[in-house]
Design an enzyme around this catalytic site. Sequence first.
Site, PDB file in Angstrom:
ATOM      1  N   TRP A 159     103.727 117.987  50.366  1.00  0.00           N
ATOM      2  CA  TRP A 159     103.385 117.721  51.767  1.00  0.00           C
ATOM      3  C   TRP A 159     103.663 118.948  52.610  1.00  0.00           C
ATOM      4  O   TRP A 159     104.781 119.481  52.567  1.00  0.00           O
ATOM      5  CB  TRP A 159     104.195 116.534  52.291  1.00  0.00           C
ATOM      6  CG  TRP A 159     103.835 115.276  51.598  1.00  0.00           C
ATOM      7  CD1 TRP A 159     102.835 114.410  51.941  1.00  0.00           C
ATOM      8  CD2 TRP A 159     104.443 114.740  50.409  1.00  0.00           C
ATOM      9  NE1 TRP A 159     102.786 113.375  51.032  1.00  0.00           N
ATOM     10  CE2 TRP A 159     103.752 113.538  50.098  1.00  0.00           C
ATOM     11  CE3 TRP A 159     105.484 115.147  49.583  1.00  0.00           C
ATOM     12  CZ2 TRP A 159     104.081 112.759  48.995  1.00  0.00           C
ATOM     13  CZ3 TRP A 159     105.814 114.375  48.487  1.00  0.00           C
ATOM     14  CH2 TRP A 159     105.115 113.193  48.201  1.00  0.00           C
ATOM     15  N   HIS A 180     103.222 111.283  56.066  1.00  0.00           N
ATOM     16  CA  HIS A 180     102.553 110.104  55.500  1.00  0.00           C
ATOM     17  C   HIS A 180     103.151 108.854  56.150  1.00  0.00           C
ATOM     18  O   HIS A 180     104.126 108.954  56.916  1.00  0.00           O
ATOM     19  CB  HIS A 180     102.681 110.056  53.974  1.00  0.00           C
ATOM     20  CG  HIS A 180     104.059 110.300  53.435  1.00  0.00           C
ATOM     21  ND1 HIS A 180     104.343 110.394  52.104  1.00  0.00           N
ATOM     22  CD2 HIS A 180     105.269 110.462  54.065  1.00  0.00           C
ATOM     23  CE1 HIS A 180     105.632 110.600  51.916  1.00  0.00           C
ATOM     24  NE2 HIS A 180     106.209 110.646  53.087  1.00  0.00           N
ATOM     25  N   ARG A 206      99.976 117.156  59.025  1.00  0.00           N
ATOM     26  CA  ARG A 206     100.382 118.158  58.039  1.00  0.00           C
ATOM     27  C   ARG A 206     100.049 119.561  58.525  1.00  0.00           C
ATOM     28  O   ARG A 206      99.074 119.752  59.250  1.00  0.00           O
ATOM     29  CB  ARG A 206      99.666 117.902  56.705  1.00  0.00           C
ATOM     30  CG  ARG A 206     100.082 116.551  56.153  1.00  0.00           C
ATOM     31  CD  ARG A 206     100.001 116.445  54.687  1.00  0.00           C
ATOM     32  NE  ARG A 206     100.242 115.042  54.327  1.00  0.00           N
ATOM     33  CZ  ARG A 206      99.794 114.473  53.238  1.00  0.00           C
ATOM     34  NH1 ARG A 206      99.098 115.169  52.366  1.00  0.00           N
ATOM     35  NH2 ARG A 206     100.068 113.214  52.992  1.00  0.00           N
ATOM     36  N   GLN A 220      96.605 107.108  57.867  1.00  0.00           N
ATOM     37  CA  GLN A 220      96.826 106.465  56.567  1.00  0.00           C
ATOM     38  C   GLN A 220      97.144 104.990  56.767  1.00  0.00           C
ATOM     39  O   GLN A 220      97.586 104.581  57.839  1.00  0.00           O
ATOM     40  CB  GLN A 220      98.054 107.066  55.864  1.00  0.00           C
ATOM     41  CG  GLN A 220      97.829 108.395  55.210  1.00  0.00           C
ATOM     42  CD  GLN A 220      99.003 108.796  54.308  1.00  0.00           C
ATOM     43  OE1 GLN A 220     100.107 108.253  54.419  1.00  0.00           O
ATOM     44  NE2 GLN A 220      98.762 109.735  53.432  1.00  0.00           N
ATOM     45  N   VAL A 263     107.436 106.377  43.366  1.00  0.00           N
ATOM     46  CA  VAL A 263     106.937 105.289  42.518  1.00  0.00           C
ATOM     47  C   VAL A 263     107.084 105.657  41.047  1.00  0.00           C
ATOM     48  O   VAL A 263     107.088 106.826  40.681  1.00  0.00           O
ATOM     49  CB  VAL A 263     105.448 104.952  42.825  1.00  0.00           C
ATOM     50  CG1 VAL A 263     105.318 104.137  44.092  1.00  0.00           C
ATOM     51  CG2 VAL A 263     104.597 106.201  42.872  1.00  0.00           C
ATOM     52  N   ALA A 317     103.639  99.787  45.852  1.00  0.00           N
ATOM     53  CA  ALA A 317     103.304 100.428  47.126  1.00  0.00           C
ATOM     54  C   ALA A 317     102.000 101.191  46.938  1.00  0.00           C
ATOM     55  O   ALA A 317     101.618 101.519  45.815  1.00  0.00           O
ATOM     56  CB  ALA A 317     104.406 101.386  47.539  1.00  0.00           C
TER      57      ALA A 317
HETATM   58  N1  DAH Z   1     102.305 108.900  50.711  1.00  0.00           N
HETATM   59  C1  DAH Z   1     101.378 109.423  49.751  1.00  0.00           C
HETATM   60  C2  DAH Z   1     100.671 110.636  50.318  1.00  0.00           C
HETATM   61  O1  DAH Z   1     100.605 110.785  51.494  1.00  0.00           O
HETATM   62  C3  DAH Z   1     100.389 108.381  49.321  1.00  0.00           C
HETATM   63  C4  DAH Z   1     101.036 107.319  48.483  1.00  0.00           C
HETATM   64  C5  DAH Z   1     101.050 107.457  47.117  1.00  0.00           C
HETATM   65  C6  DAH Z   1     101.645 106.233  49.079  1.00  0.00           C
HETATM   66  C7  DAH Z   1     101.606 106.490  46.317  1.00  0.00           C
HETATM   67  C8  DAH Z   1     102.254 105.261  48.275  1.00  0.00           C
HETATM   68  C9  DAH Z   1     102.215 105.415  46.888  1.00  0.00           C
HETATM   69  O2  DAH Z   1     102.854 104.184  48.783  1.00  0.00           O
HETATM   70  O3  DAH Z   1     102.779 104.435  46.131  1.00  0.00           O
HETATM   71  O4  DAH Z   1     100.184 111.433  49.588  1.00  0.00           O
END
Ligand code: DAH
Length: 349
Positions: A159, A180, A206, A220, A263, A317
């Site tokens: 990020w 995010h 970002r 998002q 995750v 998630a």
């Molecule tokens: N937060 C991640 C991003 O911005 C996207 C994401 C990936 C969210 C996997 C999640 C997850 O909840 O399980 O790239």
Amino acid sequence: MVVTSLDNIEAVRVAALAELESIETLEGLERWRVSHVGRNGDLTKLLRGLGSLDPESRREMGAAGNRVKALFEERLSVKEEVLKRALLYASVDDSIDVTLPGWPIPGGRLHPTTRMVRDLCGAFVSMGFQIMEGPEVEWDRYNFEALNIPRDHPARDMWNTLWVNYADEREGRPMLLRTHTSPMQARIMEKTSPPIRVVVPGKCYRYEATDATHEWHFVQIEGLAVDRGITFSDLKGTLYEFARRTFGEERRVRFRCDYFPFVEPGVDMSVDCFACDGGGCRVCSNTGWIEILGAGMVHPRVLEGVGYDPSIYTGFAFGLGVERIAMLKHGIEDIRSFYSNDVRFLQQT
Ligand code: DAH
């Protein structure tokens, strides 16, 4: 002295109504009122003469006289309305055509991103998810640490962050524009206990060089479900159903392994390309698939971090990019179109 008789009452009625027809001004109308229904008007005088009659004639003529009086009053107010209206129209300059339609008032509409957020959240709400929102300026702790991304860990490089020049005694660490919507996972779990089923729409930022598929700010939707006995098949079932509702029955869905620190296992989900039906084309970079979200089973460390026992609770998630999905659905080729404020783009929806 006028004699009160049915003939006289009738004569006043006929004469007064005929006179009323020819009146063309409000002043003329007032004169008409004075001479017929005013205190010294002819009808009033006839009614006053009732007293000298025998009771039977009095009743009969009284009724006839009052009928005419009521009629005069009604005609008077109708005529007054007609004259006022005529005066109003006469006062309008001939050069103005009052029958022309007015200037159209420009109607606003919802921004394509807002509409997409509502549609996508609606799909999850109908599957039992709640909608929540969180802060756009976030603590390092929620944006990274609570998501199993410790300080100085290379995973932070996934990020590009915009730091805010502010630190708090209590929190110690600097703030940032959230990269995010995932930080809401920890915020929500800290405040509630399972079962949890939420979606979190919101803006993210970002430090990014922009191009056709990258904006420095975008929207998002984060999803989180935590309960006893949640498995990967719940994740797949929910996201399949979401894809079916959003992209239609005929779209195929694919999961592949991917890495996100919060995750385990992590996946990304793609739908087969709407432009070429999976054959491979420019839109899908010849792969036949378009990636729309990241997802996975919530990492035990994330659960422990908020005080949940991972041997009791599990969860999944996901996080999806709203503009990305709007681009797919509407064939929009450049993500920068969303926020360049060109009304020609915005008016298309
Ligand atoms: N937060 C991640 C991003 O911005 C996207 C994401 C990936 C969210 C996997 C999640 C997850 O909840 O399980 O790239």
